[in-house]
Design an enzyme around this catalytic site. Structure first.
Site, PDB file in Angstrom:
ATOM      1  N   CYS A  43     -21.348 -12.391  74.187  1.00 24.66           N
ATOM      2  CA  CYS A  43     -21.246 -12.118  75.436  1.00 24.66           C
ATOM      3  C   CYS A  43     -19.685 -11.946  75.540  1.00 24.66           C
ATOM      4  O   CYS A  43     -18.811 -11.947  74.737  1.00 24.66           O
ATOM      5  CB  CYS A  43     -21.344 -13.251  76.293  1.00 24.66           C
ATOM      6  SG  CYS A  43     -20.531 -14.804  75.551  1.00 24.66           S
ATOM      7  N   HIS A  72     -20.153 -21.253  68.747  1.00 26.65           N
ATOM      8  CA  HIS A  72     -21.083 -21.798  67.837  1.00 26.65           C
ATOM      9  C   HIS A  72     -21.664 -20.994  66.903  1.00 26.65           C
ATOM     10  O   HIS A  72     -23.052 -20.520  67.112  1.00 26.65           O
ATOM     11  CB  HIS A  72     -22.092 -22.580  68.665  1.00 26.65           C
ATOM     12  CG  HIS A  72     -21.390 -23.735  69.252  1.00 26.65           C
ATOM     13  ND1 HIS A  72     -21.705 -24.768  70.355  1.00 26.65           N
ATOM     14  CD2 HIS A  72     -20.380 -24.520  68.658  1.00 26.65           C
ATOM     15  CE1 HIS A  72     -21.172 -25.723  70.856  1.00 26.65           C
ATOM     16  NE2 HIS A  72     -20.271 -25.764  69.769  1.00 26.65           N
ATOM     17  N   HIS A 106     -15.756 -22.895  74.828  1.00 25.09           N
ATOM     18  CA  HIS A 106     -16.444 -23.824  75.849  1.00 25.09           C
ATOM     19  C   HIS A 106     -15.435 -24.838  76.758  1.00 25.09           C
ATOM     20  O   HIS A 106     -16.116 -25.476  77.661  1.00 25.09           O
ATOM     21  CB  HIS A 106     -16.979 -25.061  74.807  1.00 25.09           C
ATOM     22  CG  HIS A 106     -17.710 -24.216  73.475  1.00 25.09           C
ATOM     23  ND1 HIS A 106     -17.235 -24.044  72.464  1.00 25.09           N
ATOM     24  CD2 HIS A 106     -19.052 -23.841  73.603  1.00 25.09           C
ATOM     25  CE1 HIS A 106     -18.134 -23.720  71.605  1.00 25.09           C
ATOM     26  NE2 HIS A 106     -19.231 -23.415  72.166  1.00 25.09           N
ATOM     27  N   CYS A 128     -13.817 -19.708  78.218  1.00 22.45           N
ATOM     28  CA  CYS A 128     -14.212 -18.298  78.772  1.00 22.45           C
ATOM     29  C   CYS A 128     -13.856 -18.728  80.333  1.00 22.45           C
ATOM     30  O   CYS A 128     -14.147 -19.636  81.116  1.00 22.45           O
ATOM     31  CB  CYS A 128     -15.936 -18.445  78.849  1.00 22.45           C
ATOM     32  SG  CYS A 128     -16.885 -17.048  79.583  1.00 22.45           S
ATOM     33  N   GLU A 158     -18.888 -27.918  76.297  1.00 17.91           N
ATOM     34  CA  GLU A 158     -18.844 -27.483  77.663  1.00 17.91           C
ATOM     35  C   GLU A 158     -18.811 -28.714  78.675  1.00 17.91           C
ATOM     36  O   GLU A 158     -18.014 -28.823  79.723  1.00 17.91           O
ATOM     37  CB  GLU A 158     -19.790 -26.368  78.018  1.00 17.91           C
ATOM     38  CG  GLU A 158     -19.377 -25.797  79.624  1.00 17.91           C
ATOM     39  CD  GLU A 158     -20.290 -24.770  79.871  1.00 17.91           C
ATOM     40  OE1 GLU A 158     -20.862 -23.989  78.916  1.00 17.91           O
ATOM     41  OE2 GLU A 158     -20.468 -24.702  81.341  1.00 17.91           O
ATOM     42  N   THR A 197     -23.004 -23.717  82.035  1.00 21.67           N
ATOM     43  CA  THR A 197     -23.122 -22.025  82.048  1.00 21.67           C
ATOM     44  C   THR A 197     -24.311 -21.619  81.193  1.00 21.67           C
ATOM     45  O   THR A 197     -24.673 -20.674  81.461  1.00 21.67           O
ATOM     46  CB  THR A 197     -21.816 -21.508  81.661  1.00 21.67           C
ATOM     47  OG1 THR A 197     -21.506 -21.814  80.437  1.00 21.67           O
ATOM     48  CG2 THR A 197     -20.746 -21.786  82.583  1.00 21.67           C
ATOM     49  N   CYS A 227     -24.216 -18.512  83.467  1.00 22.31           N
ATOM     50  CA  CYS A 227     -23.545 -17.175  83.604  1.00 22.31           C
ATOM     51  C   CYS A 227     -24.450 -15.837  83.258  1.00 22.31           C
ATOM     52  O   CYS A 227     -25.538 -16.196  83.127  1.00 22.31           O
ATOM     53  CB  CYS A 227     -22.619 -17.177  82.523  1.00 22.31           C
ATOM     54  SG  CYS A 227     -23.085 -17.073  80.800  1.00 22.31           S
ATOM     55  N   SER A 255     -26.110 -24.058  69.106  1.00 22.23           N
ATOM     56  CA  SER A 255     -25.780 -22.934  70.258  1.00 22.23           C
ATOM     57  C   SER A 255     -26.936 -23.288  71.318  1.00 22.23           C
ATOM     58  O   SER A 255     -28.001 -23.158  71.503  1.00 22.23           O
ATOM     59  CB  SER A 255     -25.837 -21.641  69.763  1.00 22.23           C
ATOM     60  OG  SER A 255     -26.254 -20.837  70.882  1.00 22.23           O
ATOM     61  N   SER A 256     -26.226 -23.781  72.602  1.00 16.47           N
ATOM     62  CA  SER A 256     -27.133 -24.429  73.686  1.00 16.47           C
ATOM     63  C   SER A 256     -27.979 -23.053  74.344  1.00 16.47           C
ATOM     64  O   SER A 256     -29.132 -22.955  74.414  1.00 16.47           O
ATOM     65  CB  SER A 256     -26.168 -24.650  74.867  1.00 16.47           C
ATOM     66  OG  SER A 256     -26.959 -24.988  76.057  1.00 16.47           O
TER      67      SER A 256
HETATM   68  S1  SF4 Z   1     -20.008 -18.799  79.833  1.00 14.51           S
HETATM   69 FE1  SF4 Z   1     -21.216 -17.234  79.336  1.00 14.51          FE
HETATM   70  S2  SF4 Z   1     -19.962 -15.614  79.153  1.00 14.51           S
HETATM   71 FE2  SF4 Z   1     -18.778 -17.404  79.068  1.00 14.51          FE
HETATM   72  S3  SF4 Z   1     -18.793 -17.812  76.577  1.00 14.51           S
HETATM   73 FE3  SF4 Z   1     -20.546 -19.105  77.724  1.00 14.51          FE
HETATM   74  S4  SF4 Z   1     -22.077 -17.778  77.419  1.00 14.51           S
HETATM   75 FE4  SF4 Z   1     -20.448 -16.477  77.198  1.00 14.51          FE
END
Ligand code: SF4
Length: 346
Positions: A43, A72, A106, A128, A158, A197, A227, A255-256
């Protein structure tokens, strides 16, 4: 077919007997259709975070310290280590000396940049922008006197970072719709919610509905804070789930968003879902007799690993690849100013 044989050993009983006798035809491999879900993989937030570490290495030389895995994915982390990044879990593992320290995509609790400032560290924030947006929402609600409910997974970096934007006790964490019934709040009229997210879109909708039933005055974002990348990858999996016997999600166990893709695939009609990191991890005893499978990748998994998995299947099957594109993505985030324009003063 490309790369037959290749770096992957032939399975016992599948030797190409045509090479031994010109009168015998090679044994054919079973056919397999692979549906590649799109969008998948990196992403914009992950691309930006990796670019930040690489740019810091180019501008300031090695070592560049990175607090927590920048994203991750072991392949990505190992690649950055090879270029001179040093990954640590806490700032006290970093010696004094003015080397840059990058905070992961995160996000981090406020205490982390504060501690770094106290040590006059050269900080670079790779959070991010879509996570930063959630931090700002939480701060705005707090400033307006609202208590905040965070929907997220306990212990995820996060979630730790978002909770750490506000004083202890200002944020209540819930994970499921069932948690809503036991939620004790100060004043049900002064409540707001934010979300992690990378959650399941469907699960989160249920949690928000439960919150709104119990606390009709609760405020929140228009829908949730999941997101665009998480949403698109989940929808792309739903689009193929009914056509496949197995969904492989390329991604890391921590990795969530990758774990959510496995769940979404199975709930959407695919009989089996597996998280896989590398081609060498595939258990071929459990991958016999397939005719159509789907492959996607979490937001922190690079496309090279998807190709590796597809190539691993080519060694066992006569593979046809079909990409099923739900929608195109055209999102990118700018690098921090100092990295865009040249060396910043440490
Ligand atoms: S919030 Fe979404 S765009 Fe941002 S790093 Fe996480 S998965 Fe990627």
């Amino acid at each position: 077919m490309r790369r037959e044989g290749g770096k992957f050993p032939q399975r016992r009983g599948r030797l190409d007997i045509g090479t031994r006798s010109p009168h015998l035809r090679p044994m054919t491999r079973p056919r397999l259709t692979i549906l590649l879900a799109a969008p998948r993989g990196f992403c914009a937030g992950v691309v930006r975070a990796i670019d930040i570490v690489e740019r810091a290495l180019a501008l300031y030389g090695a070592p560049v310290y990175v607090r927590h895995e920048i994203v991750h994915n072991k392949y990505v982390v190992d690649g950055l280590k090879a270029k001179g990044a040093i990954f640590v879990e806490e700032l006290d593992q970093i010696p004094d000396g003015g080397r840059p320290v990058v905070f992961s995509a995160h996000g981090v609790p406020k205490s982390v940049p504060q501690a770094a400032s106290a040590r006059h560290m050269f900080q670079i924030d790779a959070t991010c922008p879509l996570v930063t947006k959630v931090h700002m929402e939480a701060q705005r609600h707090h400033t307006e006197g609202l208590e905040i409910v965070l929907i997220g997974h306990r212990g995820h970096p996060e979630v730790i970072g978002t909770m750490g934007q506000l004083p202890a006790g200002a944020v209540r964490l819930i994970e499921t719709a069932e948690d809503v019934a036991g939620l004790a709040v100060r004043d049900p009229r002064k409540l707001a919610y934010v979300t992690q997210t990378t959650l399941s879109v469907d699960d989160t909708r249920d949690v928000i509905a439960a919150l709104q039933r119990r606390f009709p005055a609760i405020r929140g974002p228009f829908k949730d804070d999941i997101c665009y990348a998480t949403t698109n990858r989940q929808e792309a999996v739903k689009a193929i789930a009914g056509r496949i016997e197995l969904l492989l999600v390329v991604g890391a166990p921590n990795s969530s968003n990758s774990k959510r893709l496995v769940e979404v695939g199975v709930r959407s009609g695919c009989p089996r879902g597996l998280l896989v990191q590398r081609g060498a991890d595939l258990d071929w005893n459990a991958l016999q007799g397939l005719s159509t499978i789907g492959i996607t990748a979490g937001a922190s998994a690079p496309e090279v690993l998807v190709n590796e998995i597809v190539d691993a299947f080519r060694a066992h099957y006569d593979v046809t690849v079909e990409t099923v594109t739900l929608r195109d993505e055209n999102v990118s985030f700018k690098l921090p100013r100092g990295l865009r324009e040249g060396p910043a003063s440490p």
